[in-house]
Design a protein around this motif. Structure first.
Motif, short mmCIF file in Angstrom:
data_model
loop_
_atom_site.label_atom_id
_atom_site.label_comp_id
_atom_site.label_asym_id
_atom_site.label_seq_id
_atom_site.Cartn_x
_atom_site.Cartn_y
_atom_site.Cartn_z
N PRO B 197 44.57 44.61 33.42
CA PRO B 197 43.69 43.44 33.56
C PRO B 197 44.43 42.18 34.01
O PRO B 197 43.82 41.28 34.57
N GLY B 228 40.07 47.52 31.21
CA GLY B 228 39.63 46.24 31.76
C GLY B 228 40.40 45.86 33.01
O GLY B 228 40.72 44.71 33.20
N ASP B 229 40.69 46.85 33.87
CA ASP B 229 41.55 46.50 35.01
C ASP B 229 40.86 45.50 35.92
O ASP B 229 39.64 45.43 36.00
N LYS B 230 41.65 44.73 36.64
CA LYS B 230 41.16 43.61 37.45
C LYS B 230 40.53 44.01 38.76
O LYS B 230 39.89 43.22 39.42
#
Lengths: 328, 328, 328, 328
Positions: B197, B228-230
């Motif tokens: 993230p 929750g990767d960006k």
């Protein structure tokens, strides 16, 4: 000014430790990343002396990050302790144009490396690899965390029997000179007593503690004994002594032995080995020499090999206090 | 001047984490050692509100140090977010003469505890327990180290299949707001790419990297993706995107899910939980309040709950660099 | 009369399974013991077609007995399903003077092998390797026992969270056509319900059972769902259905996925793979062909490939009854 | 005609074994299912004698299926071997209106139970629980499969060091009278030699084999020694003997000891314990007595206790042959 590094050598030496393969892998991959050549020498310093090596590239080290032991093998080399041995090693390195060495191992490894480096002006970088954690200059050595897990898993199993049969177990763990393993696994496994080389609690204290434990309603107990405990008795003698003095205890002994050295490295050890070894390559490229990489808090630091060899790391004595509180 | 503590309460709250039982055990044993009474409240703050508790003594917590989960159970309490809920909880504490609280949990737990403490002048001490390691004021939270090992063991298994079938695997690990788990397990499991993230590498960079990896002779690859990767796609969309653009990859997806929260705590987590929790009891006895215990280097420190709640811990970005070097 | 066997080939094909490396090792060691040559072909039937192989001797297979996956790699070969593909394979075998084949794999592998063997009079022996245990002619396939342990260990972890949070978990395990894994791990992990392809319990029955379970004081529950369950809903739809109808349940889903295929083989699988594979070599030397080795009680038996291909193994329905009794 | 069973008692006796808790759980749940009462007596026969028991219901046994040891505890009772002891036990059972007994344990347990049953006409059913697998009338005892896995995992770790240092390890495993564990773990861990009580290979044969192994290029070797091996030397004497005669070997010894008795039960052992114990309850309800439940192929069978006590199970000698082939 240090000459440009084009090829480095790497060895694993001394007792093997989980994560050594991860460390070799990281050395090799870092060399590949920085476009330098990497030779892996077999059997510790013996490989240097006998010219027993292999060129390693990024693909040579695939699928080994999770393997215990060391594929370069390890040994304690008597020959390297002689001037003749070291001269042979130097000639091999010169012939093969190896410009620097990365030494993955412990105290003995670094002592030899330091002498060699001074005799022949070969830069060496130490990477601390041993399950015992008995190396100055780093909070953790490679393999230590894995060994802690191996030991607590073994004690968990023994506790099943201890609880089922209301028994007292004396369990000997590794650590001839240092109580790191005993102290942490003793707390981690919920041992009633922990005997370590750094502190002599005395036999009376042990009997008192076991009696108190019995009175408080505990029927089974675990006592962790470091190989090199100060009390001056081995684990079998201790068990006999307790059986004589507290005959209501059915005391048994287990010596965990070599299972502690092997096994799949923990995530912590893999990451530690990877970070330390990349740094070791970068230090050589950077012209540094005769230092060991270490961990402090979350940073990779360096420490002169001279200090590493001459100082002893200290156990955290607060852990003894914690252990006493927890075995209430 | 703070009044003398004669009885404390302890809860586990928020997501459960391995080592919480070890933490409860240490709270109880420390109370026993210091001759104060200890009440364990069930289901987090709900137990405070409903008066659902049990008095715990040293024997109540035997043989739990190695069990995952929390025997006091955990919950996220909506009612405790209301003034009415907290008032009920206060009345219970007053009636039962509980003089202080130890809160084992994460961010949300501490936020609630901080409000409660200010409203009713009950001293609270936080003990950070969550697998995500996303808490300011400590280098490690209880359960994090175990989760790292659980994840690398799972990826080791998946890599067996990846290697055997020359496949690309996208593996989603926990961490909605923080990439600690992804980053460390990515390095520990030898992943080719790690998506977190805190950093948007972009889809092009991912394709480039996978193509390079393929050209360099790697046939199987692992990509670790934080929940929750960006990059703005979930793990299934990512796999589809790669299959479309790099059709020679046979891409598969695994979402590790809840296995990451459970399991037998590692030695590290058991020792950490034990040390932190003993300290938490000692802090209450010492008249302190509204702080969280934390680990820094090898010391147990404290940090004001206000800071814990308002600051975010930072990942070590050097790990991203290490990961890139190692996936050469 | 069958001609004398001087060289055999071995492949692993279909989904990989823990113990396949142990099986290859035993084939190779048995060849060495009986002084015949052994070629390992890579990527299943594709290696036969492309002549991608390596001669293996006793030393080639050291230290692999404990590794998951298969170092010969595996694949499902489309080309081998064509007459042209099989002709290419035959030419390779003839050129390389390979006199017989050992096929480590599942149903699909054996079907292809049977056709090939009839077309070209090459003796083939099947060794059942798949985690699903869905092969007629053996009580156990290689990899099945390991997968059972992997699954119960995963569910043990999830149960930590289920118990801590009073939750209901739906866990999908492998088994598209057969409920072996679901049934045994469901009992082994203490699941409340087990849904398998062989039996349609119906949605009403599931709701009834969960309601009863709740009334009897259970707050957390595990439902194991086989990939191919008969109820006609996938695991996410099932969870949604239950949440709608029994809203007091906080239902979560975990799909265990590919972790089930990998991992360190259990002792059972290593011994099974070793015994079956030695027998397979001995059968070829003995002039036999087109049979599969199997386990029955504690004996290695043989079964014609024709039966293996056309029959289905049956689950033990008594296990469903046991499961119902145990979830009381 | 046998009288109607309304309440049964259950004990665990003899050495503890993983899966005993799963067995107790299944007894209790089956009682609950069939609406009869179940008393768990503590510490084996001692609990019968002293009236130390607890009524168990379905909820008493939740979350124990995965725990090693036995929560009812186990013991070898000297008093039960006396007429007086058994009379006390009978009076307790009569007073508490216990109509039948389920005995989870081994040979010694069943011998005592058989005598007791004849003296007082109490129906008893045996459930075989011991890691040694040395019980007639069943292919597998509860705990045996788990012990096999524990042992091979330990040897895998030791092999890391053996390989890294080119060492020879003698590893002692449990099995005073039977070589089941040694034989299966020897094959499963890829040992070079296996020494068991049933077969005296002789010291010359051992030296020959180790020499041959060395000449064939193996530098590290594992020899598994059953506690009760026939060769008449203990494991330390064996290592000394080999060091004297084959001085190029660096021989080490590990005695695995009590870690073999404990641990999380494998899926196999949990299912076996569950099936056997449900059957044991059903047999009592069915009016049967003085039989042991056993496994044969995939069926739960029964065997008269008289046969169980007087016959010895046989190891599969074909495994010795397989071991020789594999250590080529």
């Amino acid at each position: 000014m240090s000459k440009k590094i084009k090829r480095i050598g790497v060895i694993t030496s001394g007792g093997d430790a989980p994560g050594m393969n991860a460390a070799i892998r990281a050395v090799v991959r870092a060399c590949s990343y920085y476009h330098i050549s990497c030779y892996g020498f077999y059997n510790g310093y013996n490989g240097l002396i006998n010219g027993n090596f292999e060129e390693l590239d990024a693909r040579s080290v695939r699928n080994i990050i999770n393997l215990g032991g060391t594929f370069l093998k390890s040994a304690r080399s008597k020959e390297f302790r002689t001037k003749e041995g070291r001269e042979k090693a130097y000639k091999v390195l010169k012939k093969e144009q190896v410009d620097g060495l990365i030494l993955i191992g412990g105290d003995g490894t670094f002592t030899g490396g330091q002498i060699f480096s001074r005799e022949y002006d070969i830069p060496v970088i130490g990477v601390p690899g041993t399950i015992d954690n008995d190396i100055y200059g780093t909070s953790h050595t490679i393999g230590y965390d894995t060994a802690l897990n191996t030991v607590v898993e073994a004690i968990d199993k023994i506790r099943d029997t201890a609880s089922s049969h209301d028994r007292l177990f004396f369990i000997e763990v590794m650590g001839r000179d240092a109580g790191f393993i005993a102290l942490n696994t003793g707390i981690g496994a919920g041992a009633e007593e922990i005997l370590i080389p750094e502190e002599n609690l005395g036999l009376d204290r042990l009997l008192d503690s076991l009696e108190k434990s019995r009175r408080s309603g505990k029927n089974s107990s675990i006592v962790i004994v470091s190989e090199g405990d100060k009390i001056g008795k081995n684990v079998f003698q201790l068990a006999d002594y307790v059986k004589e003095n507290l005959p209501y205890y059915d005391a048994k002994v287990t010596v965990l032995g070599h299972i502690q050295r092997g096994g799949i490295p923990s995530c912590f050890d893999r990451v530690l080995a990877s970070r330390m070894s990349v740094k070791a390559v970068e230090l050589l490229l950077d012209g540094q020499k005769n230092v060991m990489v270490g961990l402090k808090d979350d940073d990779i630091i360096t420490c002169p090999l001279d200090d590493v060899i001459h100082e002893k790391p200290k156990i955290n004595k607060d852990l003894l206090r914690i252990s006493e509180i927890l075995s209430t």
